[in-house]
Design a protein around this motif. Structure first.
Motif, PDB file in Angstrom:
ATOM      1  N   LYS A 142       1.158  -1.161  -0.243  1.00 56.85           N
ATOM      2  CA  LYS A 142      -0.110  -0.010   0.145  1.00 56.85           C
ATOM      3  C   LYS A 142       0.786   1.487   0.287  1.00 56.85           C
ATOM      4  CE  LYS A 142      -3.513  -2.456   0.777  1.00 56.85           C
ATOM      5  NZ  LYS A 142      -4.350  -2.383  -0.776  1.00 56.85           N
TER       6      LYS A 142
ATOM      7  N   LYS B 114       1.200   5.827  -0.496  1.00 54.10           N
ATOM      8  CA  LYS B 114       0.850   7.130   0.919  1.00 54.10           C
ATOM      9  C   LYS B 114      -0.604   7.119   0.660  1.00 54.10           C
ATOM     10  CE  LYS B 114       4.308   9.786   2.060  1.00 54.10           C
ATOM     11  NZ  LYS B 114       5.461  10.765   1.678  1.00 54.10           N
ATOM     12  N   LYS B 115      -1.054   6.811  -1.111  1.00 50.46           N
ATOM     13  CA  LYS B 115      -2.332   7.089  -1.022  1.00 50.46           C
ATOM     14  C   LYS B 115      -3.444   7.054  -0.639  1.00 50.46           C
ATOM     15  CE  LYS B 115      -1.613   8.649  -6.620  1.00 50.46           C
ATOM     16  NZ  LYS B 115      -1.293   7.537  -6.323  1.00 50.46           N
TER      17      LYS B 115
ATOM     18  N   VAL C  57      -3.303   8.067   3.105  1.00 51.33           N
ATOM     19  CA  VAL C  57      -4.367   8.748   3.228  1.00 51.33           C
ATOM     20  C   VAL C  57      -5.767   9.155   2.968  1.00 51.33           C
ATOM     21  CG1 VAL C  57      -4.596  11.553   2.141  1.00 51.33           C
ATOM     22  CG2 VAL C  57      -2.553  10.660   2.856  1.00 51.33           C
ATOM     23  N   GLY C  58      -6.041   8.117   2.242  1.00 53.31           N
ATOM     24  CA  GLY C  58      -7.704   8.033   1.550  1.00 53.31           C
ATOM     25  C   GLY C  58      -8.167   7.292   2.760  1.00 53.31           C
TER      26      GLY C  58
ATOM     27  N   LEU D 135      -9.622   8.160  -2.756  1.00 51.59           N
ATOM     28  CA  LEU D 135      -7.243   8.557  -3.123  1.00 51.59           C
ATOM     29  C   LEU D 135      -7.214   6.516  -3.071  1.00 51.59           C
ATOM     30  CD1 LEU D 135      -6.860  11.291  -0.484  1.00 51.59           C
ATOM     31  CD2 LEU D 135      -5.346  10.263  -3.230  1.00 51.59           C
TER      32      LEU D 135
ATOM     33  N   LEU E  24      -6.990   4.912  -6.525  1.00 51.96           N
ATOM     34  CA  LEU E  24      -6.146   5.802  -7.134  1.00 51.96           C
ATOM     35  C   LEU E  24      -4.974   4.112  -6.883  1.00 51.96           C
ATOM     36  CD1 LEU E  24      -6.624   9.289  -7.568  1.00 51.96           C
ATOM     37  CD2 LEU E  24      -6.582   7.804  -9.167  1.00 51.96           C
ATOM     38  N   ASP E  25      -4.664   4.220  -5.536  1.00 49.66           N
ATOM     39  CA  ASP E  25      -3.558   3.829  -5.542  1.00 49.66           C
ATOM     40  C   ASP E  25      -3.437   2.392  -5.667  1.00 49.66           C
ATOM     41  OD1 ASP E  25      -1.213   3.423  -3.072  1.00 49.66           O
ATOM     42  OD2 ASP E  25      -2.159   2.315  -2.363  1.00 49.66           O
TER      43      ASP E  25
ATOM     44  N   SER F  39       1.486   4.501  -5.690  1.00 50.95           N
ATOM     45  CA  SER F  39       2.670   5.947  -5.245  1.00 50.95           C
ATOM     46  C   SER F  39       4.364   4.777  -5.401  1.00 50.95           C
ATOM     47  CB  SER F  39       2.697   6.608  -4.439  1.00 50.95           C
ATOM     48  OG  SER F  39       2.376   5.834  -3.769  1.00 50.95           O
TER      49      SER F  39
END
Ligand code: ZN
Length: 125
Positions: free
Chosen positions: A4, A6-7, A10-11, A49, A52-53, A58
C-alpha cells in the motif's frame, strides 16, 4: 500493508474522518448541512484516493534492478528479444511499454539501433 502506498493511507484516513464527521450529525447543531457535505466530500475523496492507489501505486514494489531501471520505460515486442528505448524504432510493431527492470528480468537485451540515440538523450556514456 506492504504494497500500500501513501495515497491508500491518506484515503483511509479521509474516510475515517468523514465517518466520524457523520456521527456529528446526531448532535443538534445548526450546521448539519455543512457537516454532512463535508463528511461526504471527505469519504468520497478517501475512496477516490484508495482507488487511485490500487490503480497507480505510488510506491511500486521494487523489482530486481536499480530504482532508475524501474523509473525508465522501454518497449518490448512479443516475438523479439530486444528492448527498445525509442518508440519510433524501425520494426518495433506492436510494442508493449514496460519498466526497464522488467524487460531485463525477462531476458531482453538492448536494441543496438535505438540505444545510441537514447544514451545521447539522457547523457549516459
Ligand atoms: Zn530499437
Amino acid at each position: 500493508m506492504k504494497n500500500k502506498g501513501k495515497k491508500f493511507i491518506v484515503g483511509v484516513t479521509l474516510c475515517v474522518v468523514g465517518i466520524i464527521g457523520l456521527f456529528g450529525l446526531f448532535a443538534e447543531t445548526e450546521s448539519r448541512a455543512a457537516l454532512l457535505a463535508g463528511s461526504v466530500v471527505l469519504i468520497v475523496a478517501g475512496i477516490v484516493l484508495v482507488f487511485l492507489d490500487k490503480k497507480y501505486p505510488s510506491k511500486p514494489k521494487a523489482e530486481s534492478g536499480s530504482a532508475e531501471d524501474a523509473k525508465t520505460y522501454v518497449f518490448i515486442t512479443e516475438n523479439g528479444k530486444k528492448y527498445h528505448v525509442d518508440p519510433d524504432c524501425p520494426g518495433i510493431g506492436n510494442a508493449k511499454r514496460v519498466p526497464l527492470s522488467k524487460a531485463k528480468k525477462q531476458g531482453y537485451t538492448p536494441c543496438s539501433k535505438c540505444q545510441y540515440s537514447y544514451m545521447n538523450n539522457f547523457g549516459i556514456k
